[in-house]
Motif scaffolding. Structure first.
Motif, PDB file in Angstrom:
ATOM      1  N   GLY A   1      -0.437 -13.705 -23.965  1.00 29.70           N
ATOM      2  CA  GLY A   1      -0.757 -12.399 -23.139  1.00 29.70           C
ATOM      3  C   GLY A   1      -0.733 -13.055 -21.948  1.00 29.70           C
ATOM      4  O   GLY A   1      -1.573 -11.269 -21.219  1.00 29.70           O
ATOM      5  N   LEU A   2      -0.605 -13.124 -21.533  1.00 25.69           N
ATOM      6  CA  LEU A   2      -0.693 -14.057 -20.384  1.00 25.69           C
ATOM      7  C   LEU A   2       0.960 -12.865 -18.939  1.00 25.69           C
ATOM      8  O   LEU A   2       1.630 -13.995 -19.028  1.00 25.69           O
ATOM      9  N   PRO A   3       1.145 -13.258 -17.937  1.00 24.80           N
ATOM     10  CA  PRO A   3       2.409 -13.177 -17.251  1.00 24.80           C
ATOM     11  C   PRO A   3       2.704 -13.984 -16.945  1.00 24.80           C
ATOM     12  O   PRO A   3       2.184 -15.552 -16.510  1.00 24.80           O
ATOM     13  N   HIS A   4       4.282 -14.201 -16.816  1.00 22.35           N
ATOM     14  CA  HIS A   4       4.931 -15.566 -16.719  1.00 22.35           C
ATOM     15  C   HIS A   4       6.102 -15.993 -15.583  1.00 22.35           C
ATOM     16  O   HIS A   4       6.607 -14.788 -15.538  1.00 22.35           O
ATOM     17  N   LEU A   5       5.634 -16.651 -14.315  1.00 22.20           N
ATOM     18  CA  LEU A   5       6.953 -16.249 -13.791  1.00 22.20           C
ATOM     19  C   LEU A   5       7.005 -17.589 -13.210  1.00 22.20           C
ATOM     20  O   LEU A   5       7.034 -19.107 -13.646  1.00 22.20           O
ATOM     21  N   ASP A   6       8.709 -17.987 -13.522  1.00 21.00           N
ATOM     22  CA  ASP A   6       9.595 -18.907 -13.674  1.00 21.00           C
ATOM     23  C   ASP A   6       9.975 -19.169 -11.879  1.00 21.00           C
ATOM     24  O   ASP A   6      11.032 -17.980 -11.209  1.00 21.00           O
ATOM     25  N   THR A   7       9.247 -19.665 -11.289  1.00 19.16           N
ATOM     26  CA  THR A   7       9.545 -20.193  -9.771  1.00 19.16           C
ATOM     27  C   THR A   7      11.206 -21.193  -9.332  1.00 19.16           C
ATOM     28  O   THR A   7      11.285 -20.585  -8.528  1.00 19.16           O
ATOM     29  N   GLY A   8      11.600 -21.507 -10.532  1.00 18.50           N
ATOM     30  CA  GLY A   8      12.509 -21.836 -10.001  1.00 18.50           C
ATOM     31  C   GLY A   8      13.706 -21.012  -9.523  1.00 18.50           C
ATOM     32  O   GLY A   8      14.361 -20.903  -8.471  1.00 18.50           O
TER      33      GLY A   8
ATOM     34  N   CYS B   1      -0.572 -23.594  -7.124  1.00 18.10           N
ATOM     35  CA  CYS B   1      -1.945 -23.272  -7.573  1.00 18.10           C
ATOM     36  C   CYS B   1      -3.077 -24.765  -7.923  1.00 18.10           C
ATOM     37  O   CYS B   1      -3.438 -25.405  -9.125  1.00 18.10           O
ATOM     38  N   PRO B   2      -3.554 -25.012  -7.316  1.00 25.70           N
ATOM     39  CA  PRO B   2      -4.426 -26.428  -6.942  1.00 25.70           C
ATOM     40  C   PRO B   2      -5.615 -26.656  -7.816  1.00 25.70           C
ATOM     41  O   PRO B   2      -6.229 -27.249  -8.598  1.00 25.70           O
ATOM     42  N   ASP B   3      -6.415 -24.917  -8.122  1.00 26.21           N
ATOM     43  CA  ASP B   3      -7.172 -24.833  -8.949  1.00 26.21           C
ATOM     44  C   ASP B   3      -6.564 -24.505  -9.949  1.00 26.21           C
ATOM     45  O   ASP B   3      -7.748 -23.756  -9.967  1.00 26.21           O
ATOM     46  N   ALA B   4      -5.669 -24.239 -10.612  1.00 23.50           N
ATOM     47  CA  ALA B   4      -5.398 -23.988 -12.064  1.00 23.50           C
ATOM     48  C   ALA B   4      -6.255 -23.825 -12.536  1.00 23.50           C
ATOM     49  O   ALA B   4      -6.122 -25.463 -12.996  1.00 23.50           O
ATOM     50  N   THR B   5      -6.316 -23.530 -14.013  1.00 25.18           N
ATOM     51  CA  THR B   5      -7.142 -24.003 -15.066  1.00 25.18           C
ATOM     52  C   THR B   5      -6.443 -24.584 -16.110  1.00 25.18           C
ATOM     53  O   THR B   5      -7.108 -25.666 -16.089  1.00 25.18           O
ATOM     54  N   VAL B   6      -5.294 -25.049 -16.200  1.00 26.76           N
ATOM     55  CA  VAL B   6      -4.350 -25.651 -16.964  1.00 26.76           C
ATOM     56  C   VAL B   6      -3.467 -26.293 -16.686  1.00 26.76           C
ATOM     57  O   VAL B   6      -2.558 -25.560 -15.986  1.00 26.76           O
TER      58      VAL B   6
ATOM     59  N   ASP C   1      14.138  -9.573  -2.375  1.00 23.78           N
ATOM     60  CA  ASP C   1      13.042  -9.071  -3.079  1.00 23.78           C
ATOM     61  C   ASP C   1      12.946  -9.686  -4.738  1.00 23.78           C
ATOM     62  O   ASP C   1      13.045  -9.800  -5.706  1.00 23.78           O
ATOM     63  N   LEU C   2      11.527 -10.012  -3.963  1.00 28.83           N
ATOM     64  CA  LEU C   2      11.255 -10.632  -5.063  1.00 28.83           C
ATOM     65  C   LEU C   2      10.453  -9.555  -6.515  1.00 28.83           C
ATOM     66  O   LEU C   2      10.926 -10.841  -7.930  1.00 28.83           O
ATOM     67  N   GLY C   3      10.239  -9.270  -6.619  1.00 31.08           N
ATOM     68  CA  GLY C   3      10.245  -8.115  -8.028  1.00 31.08           C
ATOM     69  C   GLY C   3      11.017  -8.231  -8.929  1.00 31.08           C
ATOM     70  O   GLY C   3      10.862  -7.538 -10.217  1.00 31.08           O
TER      71      GLY C   3
ATOM     72  N   TRP D   1       4.073 -15.023  -1.832  1.00 36.32           N
ATOM     73  CA  TRP D   1       4.170 -13.905  -3.702  1.00 36.32           C
ATOM     74  C   TRP D   1       3.961 -15.176  -4.447  1.00 36.32           C
ATOM     75  O   TRP D   1       3.466 -14.726  -4.975  1.00 36.32           O
ATOM     76  N   GLN D   2       4.287 -16.347  -4.339  1.00 29.94           N
ATOM     77  CA  GLN D   2       3.909 -17.243  -5.553  1.00 29.94           C
ATOM     78  C   GLN D   2       2.202 -17.305  -6.143  1.00 29.94           C
ATOM     79  O   GLN D   2       1.926 -16.725  -7.034  1.00 29.94           O
ATOM     80  N   ARG D   3       1.683 -17.218  -5.128  1.00 34.49           N
ATOM     81  CA  ARG D   3      -0.254 -17.436  -5.109  1.00 34.49           C
ATOM     82  C   ARG D   3      -0.427 -16.186  -5.740  1.00 34.49           C
ATOM     83  O   ARG D   3      -1.058 -15.967  -6.102  1.00 34.49           O
ATOM     84  N   GLN D   4       0.141 -14.806  -4.869  1.00 39.41           N
ATOM     85  CA  GLN D   4      -0.303 -13.554  -5.394  1.00 39.41           C
ATOM     86  C   GLN D   4       0.196 -13.585  -6.973  1.00 39.41           C
ATOM     87  O   GLN D   4      -1.267 -12.345  -7.431  1.00 39.41           O
ATOM     88  N   PHE D   5       1.356 -14.238  -7.426  1.00 41.92           N
ATOM     89  CA  PHE D   5       1.499 -13.620  -8.496  1.00 41.92           C
ATOM     90  C   PHE D   5      -0.162 -14.167  -9.530  1.00 41.92           C
ATOM     91  O   PHE D   5      -0.036 -13.881 -10.331  1.00 41.92           O
ATOM     92  N   ALA D   6      -0.350 -15.519  -8.997  1.00 40.01           N
ATOM     93  CA  ALA D   6      -0.987 -15.971  -9.971  1.00 40.01           C
ATOM     94  C   ALA D   6      -1.873 -15.442  -9.748  1.00 40.01           C
ATOM     95  O   ALA D   6      -3.138 -15.882 -10.200  1.00 40.01           O
ATOM     96  N   SER D   7      -2.924 -14.394  -9.309  1.00 38.26           N
ATOM     97  CA  SER D   7      -3.654 -14.281  -8.877  1.00 38.26           C
ATOM     98  C   SER D   7      -4.094 -13.112  -9.288  1.00 38.26           C
ATOM     99  O   SER D   7      -5.765 -11.891  -8.964  1.00 38.26           O
ATOM    100  N   ARG D   8      -3.310 -12.408 -10.326  1.00 40.98           N
ATOM    101  CA  ARG D   8      -3.792 -11.229 -10.672  1.00 40.98           C
ATOM    102  C   ARG D   8      -4.875 -11.729 -11.429  1.00 40.98           C
ATOM    103  O   ARG D   8      -5.057 -12.529 -11.501  1.00 40.98           O
TER     104      ARG D   8
END
Ligand code: C5P
Length: 206
Positions: free
Chosen positions: A25-32, A120-125, A63-65, A97-104
């Motif tokens: 149930g998490l948002p997903h970002l395809d950074t490619g 996200c060098p500190d990602a959980t997984v 317009d990244l969003g 912008w990618q880090r902001q997405f990850a910080s939700r």
């Protein structure tokens, strides 16, 4: 919980990331898509892909969003994206912008090439998804055939090798597994098996 999925072209990381996002149930970002959008902007303008100043300008004004995914898919766009992705200031323009997405607050699933190492060098997984170049070419070839594109297998394989070399060989944020990433080789795994292996890893790490 931040889940970082990295890996080479056609490794199955996108499919895996999407499924994990739904499962948790998490948002997903395809950074490619971000690099594809920069390339698309340059191609639409008729500008060369290696024009650094124009590429940076394109990255800064995306317009990244609201990226129009339908215009960013396809083999040629992936190839073009890997050219602009090798320009360091283009990457720099897209980091925040990618880090902001990850910080939700609820967390996120991000997939790309440098999520576990740079974004996200500190990602959980962290999961680094691989598969042999031949297997990835077979999958891509099948996918293209399904869409009515008749590209010879050898050409698809050559394409994948070229993109691997460019993504792994660049100096900034090259395609490499983070030291603390779990390697998931999907060469002999179906989608369901790869998904189950990834879930097992997430459960062990969270
Ligand atoms: O994953 P996808 O095939 O859409 O990525 C297209 C290209 O964008 C890759 O070959 C790579 O050069 C670049 N990319 C990147 N860093 C990311 C995601 C994609 O350099 N995080």
């Amino acid at each position: 919980m931040i889940i970082a999925i990295d890996g080479p072209a056609a490794s199955g990381k996108g499919t895996l990331a999407k499924r994990l996002a739904v499962h948790y149930g998490l948002p997903h970002l395809d950074t490619g898509l971000l690099y594809r959008a920069v390339a698309r902007t340059l191609l639409d303008q008729g500008s060369p892909l290696d024009d650094e100043a124009l590429a940076v300008k394109a990255a800064q004004s995306l317009d990244l969003g609201h990226l129009d995914e339908s215009r960013l898919r396809g083999r040629e766009m992936g190839e073009a994206a890997s050219v602009v992705a090798a320009i360091p200031p283009v990457r720099a323009a897209l980091v925040a912008w990618q880090r902001q997405f990850a910080s939700r607050p609820e967390g996120a699933v991000l997939d790309g090439r440098d999520i576990g190492t740079v974004i996200c060098p500190d990602a959980t997984v962290k999961i680094f998804v691989t598969a042999s170049a031949e297997e990835r070419a077979r999958r891509r070839h099948r996918e293209l055939a399904g869409r009515g594109e008749t590209t010879p297998y050898e050409e698809v394989l050559a394409d994948i090798r070229k993109r691997d070399a460019r993504d792994s060989g660049r100096t900034t944020a090259p395609l490499v597994a983070a030291h603390d990433a779990r390697l998931l080789d999907t060469t002999n795994l179906g989608i369901e098996q790869a998904f189950q292996a990834a879930v097992a890893h997430v459960e062990a790490a969270r």
